[in-house]
Design a protein around this motif. Structure first.
Motif, mmCIF file in Angstrom:
data_model
loop_
_atom_site.group_PDB
_atom_site.id
_atom_site.type_symbol
_atom_site.label_atom_id
_atom_site.label_comp_id
_atom_site.label_asym_id
_atom_site.label_seq_id
_atom_site.Cartn_x
_atom_site.Cartn_y
_atom_site.Cartn_z
ATOM 1 N N HIS A 25 138.427 12.073 -41.843
ATOM 2 C CA HIS A 25 139.844 12.293 -42.133
ATOM 3 C C HIS A 25 140.013 13.189 -43.357
ATOM 4 C CE1 HIS A 25 141.686 8.734 -39.728
ATOM 5 N NE2 HIS A 25 140.660 9.276 -39.093
ATOM 6 N N LEU A 26 139.210 12.961 -44.370
ATOM 7 C CA LEU A 26 139.277 13.782 -45.570
ATOM 8 C C LEU A 26 138.878 15.217 -45.265
ATOM 9 C CD1 LEU A 26 139.798 13.882 -48.605
ATOM 10 C CD2 LEU A 26 137.390 13.285 -48.947
ATOM 11 N N SER A 27 137.867 15.398 -44.447
ATOM 12 C CA SER A 27 137.442 16.748 -44.068
ATOM 13 C C SER A 27 138.542 17.475 -43.309
ATOM 14 C CB SER A 27 136.185 16.686 -43.202
ATOM 15 O OG SER A 27 135.128 16.079 -43.898
ATOM 16 N N ILE A 28 139.183 16.770 -42.392
ATOM 17 C CA ILE A 28 140.285 17.374 -41.634
ATOM 18 C C ILE A 28 141.437 17.728 -42.566
ATOM 19 C CG2 ILE A 28 142.048 16.896 -39.886
ATOM 20 C CD1 ILE A 28 139.876 15.280 -38.394
ATOM 21 N N LEU A 29 141.742 16.863 -43.512
ATOM 22 C CA LEU A 29 142.810 17.140 -44.473
ATOM 23 C C LEU A 29 142.500 18.374 -45.298
ATOM 24 C CD1 LEU A 29 145.452 16.267 -45.881
ATOM 25 C CD2 LEU A 29 144.016 14.932 -47.440
ATOM 26 N N ILE A 30 141.275 18.502 -45.763
ATOM 27 C CA ILE A 30 140.892 19.666 -46.571
ATOM 28 C C ILE A 30 140.998 20.943 -45.744
ATOM 29 C CG2 ILE A 30 138.922 20.762 -47.707
ATOM 30 C CD1 ILE A 30 138.149 17.968 -48.739
ATOM 31 N N VAL A 31 140.566 20.909 -44.500
ATOM 32 C CA VAL A 31 140.656 22.094 -43.639
ATOM 33 C C VAL A 31 142.111 22.460 -43.388
ATOM 34 C CG1 VAL A 31 140.204 22.942 -41.308
ATOM 35 C CG2 VAL A 31 138.397 21.781 -42.564
ATOM 36 N N ILE B 120 133.493 4.178 -43.482
ATOM 37 C CA ILE B 120 133.307 5.278 -44.429
ATOM 38 C C ILE B 120 133.208 6.599 -43.679
ATOM 39 C CG2 ILE B 120 131.748 6.265 -46.129
ATOM 40 C CD1 ILE B 120 131.119 3.445 -47.060
ATOM 41 N N GLY B 121 132.509 6.617 -42.566
ATOM 42 C CA GLY B 121 132.387 7.840 -41.776
ATOM 43 C C GLY B 121 133.731 8.313 -41.265
ATOM 44 N N ARG B 122 134.585 7.399 -40.869
ATOM 45 C CA ARG B 122 135.917 7.767 -40.387
ATOM 46 C C ARG B 122 136.757 8.332 -41.532
ATOM 47 N NH1 ARG B 122 139.030 3.130 -37.468
ATOM 48 N NH2 ARG B 122 137.177 3.282 -36.168
#
Length: 68
Positions: free
Chosen positions: A9-15, A3-5
């Motif tokens: 990945h989702l945070s990087i995608l949003i940025v 879940i942390g990974r």
């Protein structure tokens, strides 16, 4: 840890998407703005006849507050 990974990945995608949107906005406002404004198909003329008529504004006691 899975879940942390995924959250990372989702945070990087949003940025990345935010950076792309910001870059596109800067491109349109800085680089292409002159072409967009001077395009004859994009004529948005503000005519004096389209200006709304403004009147006087009074308070409840009849005192004039604003006059155009």
């Amino acid at each position: 840890m899975e879940i942390g990974r995924r959250v990372d990945h989702l945070s990087i995608l949003i940025v990345v998407l935010f950076v792309i949107m910001s870059g596109t906005l800067v491109y349109w406002q800085v680089d292409v703005a002159g072409k967009v404004v001077s395009n004859p198909r994009n004529m948005r003329l503000c005519l004096e006849t389209n200006v709304p008529l403004r009147g006087r504004i009074f308070d409840r006691k009849g005192v004039l507050l604003a006059d155009m």
